[in-house]
Design a protein around this motif. Structure first.
Motif, PDB file in Angstrom:
ATOM      1  N   GLU A 143     -30.597  49.421  77.518  1.00 51.05           N
ATOM      2  CA  GLU A 143     -29.504  49.021  78.404  1.00 51.05           C
ATOM      3  C   GLU A 143     -29.818  49.345  79.857  1.00 51.05           C
ATOM      4  N   GLY A 162     -19.569  35.757  76.265  1.00 50.75           N
ATOM      5  CA  GLY A 162     -20.554  36.805  76.531  1.00 50.75           C
ATOM      6  C   GLY A 162     -21.908  36.218  76.888  1.00 50.75           C
ATOM      7  N   THR A 173     -22.877  39.973  72.558  1.00 49.57           N
ATOM      8  CA  THR A 173     -23.612  41.111  73.123  1.00 49.57           C
ATOM      9  C   THR A 173     -25.103  40.822  73.212  1.00 49.57           C
ATOM     10  N   THR A 228     -22.977  39.721  66.370  1.00 45.96           N
ATOM     11  CA  THR A 228     -23.079  40.181  67.754  1.00 45.96           C
ATOM     12  C   THR A 228     -21.863  39.768  68.572  1.00 45.96           C
ATOM     13  N   SER A 232     -17.922  45.229  70.285  1.00 42.48           N
ATOM     14  CA  SER A 232     -18.593  45.786  71.462  1.00 42.48           C
ATOM     15  C   SER A 232     -19.919  46.401  71.037  1.00 42.48           C
ATOM     16  N   GLU A 233     -20.767  46.668  72.017  1.00 45.05           N
ATOM     17  CA  GLU A 233     -22.044  47.319  71.724  1.00 45.05           C
ATOM     18  C   GLU A 233     -21.819  48.655  71.023  1.00 45.05           C
TER      19      GLU A 233
END
Length: 366
Positions: A143, A162, A173, A228, A232-233
């Motif tokens: 990230e 996204g 994501t 994905t 959320s991540e």
């Protein structure tokens, strides 16, 4: 670094035997899929567009080089097929990228824990590989790099959906997190099918050693998130963490049961496998992987002594067809690879055993 540095017959940094729960979790991988706004995706772009994307991404990545993270850049089309295969076997590139002939490249960090695949299925795939169970650490590293690149590159992003990707399953994501696990006891006790079904219900997928479409080799499985979009991540990573911890408990429980109920059978199986690796003259990839799996489990259970995990990690890389030929310095037929593979593994295991004996003699003399 030149390409030869990354083709050496050694275990990469992500196969360090000192990782968390390294006896079961060999490595953790986090991959982020990204595309550039205003450019057609790799499935439909022209050679000129591919080159423009390649130039933009490689320039941005190289500009980030520092003492902590230093990339070397390699063009896929300039690599012979054997070199591409070795990079696949080290998990530094995907099988799909290895087949690319349009402008595509890979940037690899010196410690081999980070690689950037350019013009694979998406314009950019940021991959971080760490030893053992390190899901949050791998994501944090990926990230951070993603944020640095996004300052220079116009990512294709939609407020509703996204990050936009070539495959709909990656939209959102763009995150795929996975753990590579050695699960011999669950496999031997025929519980692995139940585990696979449980994972499917939880939105996880189980694949072979090289990901989608690959086979289970040496009781090694890749477990990753399937969705994905809509999470959320943090939720994706937490789900994988919890699932992995549960599988570790199940594998440990299966190992204890096998040891309690079948110790003599296990001792025979493990030592036969060690003997095969140390003395066989012909070994297929599958047989070598099965023997290494047995020896590794024997070491983990304390039945086999004097064989360090990092040596077994090196052997796991060394037994692959591409590595065997890279080590031989020439292309080999299947039967020739089997003979050369057996030779390499004999030398690796017996040389280490000899060194341990020499150290023991030195201590005895003192």
């Amino acid at each position: 670094m030149n390409l030869e540095y990354f083709l050496k017959s050694k275990a990469p940094g992500w196969m360090d035997d000192k990782g968390i729960d390294a006896d079961i979790v060999l490595s953790t991988r986090v991959r982020l899929a990204r595309n550039l706004e205003g450019s057609r995706f790799p499935l439909s772009f022209t050679e000129q567009e591919a080159q423009q994307v390649n130039d933009m991404i490689t320039k941005a990545a190289i500009s980030l080089n520092n003492e902590e993270l230093n990339f070397s850049n390699f063009t896929i089309s300039e690599m012979p097929a054997l070199q591409r295969q070795v990079l696949v076997e080290k998990h530094l590139i995907s099988p799909l990228l290895a087949k690319k002939e349009k402008s595509a490249s890979v940037l690899i960090s010196n410690d081999e824990t980070v690689s950037l695949m350019v013009n694979e299925e998406d314009h950019l795939r940021i991959q971080c590989l760490l030893p053992g169970l390190q899901i949050s650490e791998a994501y944090s590293k990926a990230e951070k790099l993603d944020s640095q690149l996004e300052k220079q590159l116009p990512y294709a992003f939609n407020e509703q959906f996204g990050y936009l990707t070539s495959c709909p399953t990656n939209v959102g994501t763009g995150l795929r997190a996975s753990v590579m696990m050695h699960l011999p006891a669950l496999t031997m006790s025929k519980q692995i099918k139940v585990v696979t079904q449980m994972l499917a219900r939880l939105g996880m997928v189980v694949r072979g050693i090289y990901g989608e479409g690959s086979e289970n080799l040496g009781n090694i499985y890749q477990i990753s998130n399937q969705m994905t979009l809509g999470k959320s991540e943090e939720e994706i990573l937490q789900d994988l963490q919890e699932v992995t911890i549960q599988i570790i408990k199940n594998e440990r429980g299966a190992r204890e049961a096998l040891l309690k109920n079948s110790r003599i059978v296990l001792e025979d199986r493990f030592n036969r496998s060690l003997g095969t690796l140390k003395y066989a003259r012909i070994l297929t990839t599958e047989e070598a992987a099965a023997c290494l799996s047995n020896v590794r489990l024997g070491v983990d259970m304390g039945i086999i002594q004097g064989v360090p995990l990092h040596i077994l990690n090196e052997c796991m890389i060394l037994l692959q067809p591409g590595f065997v030929q890279q080590y031989a310095g020439t292309t080999l037929q299947a039967n020739e690879r089997d003979i050369y593979r057996a030779k390499l593994l004999r030398e690796k295991l017996n040389l280490k055993n000899q060194k341990l004996m020499e150290k023991g003699e030195e201590r005895h003399d003192v």
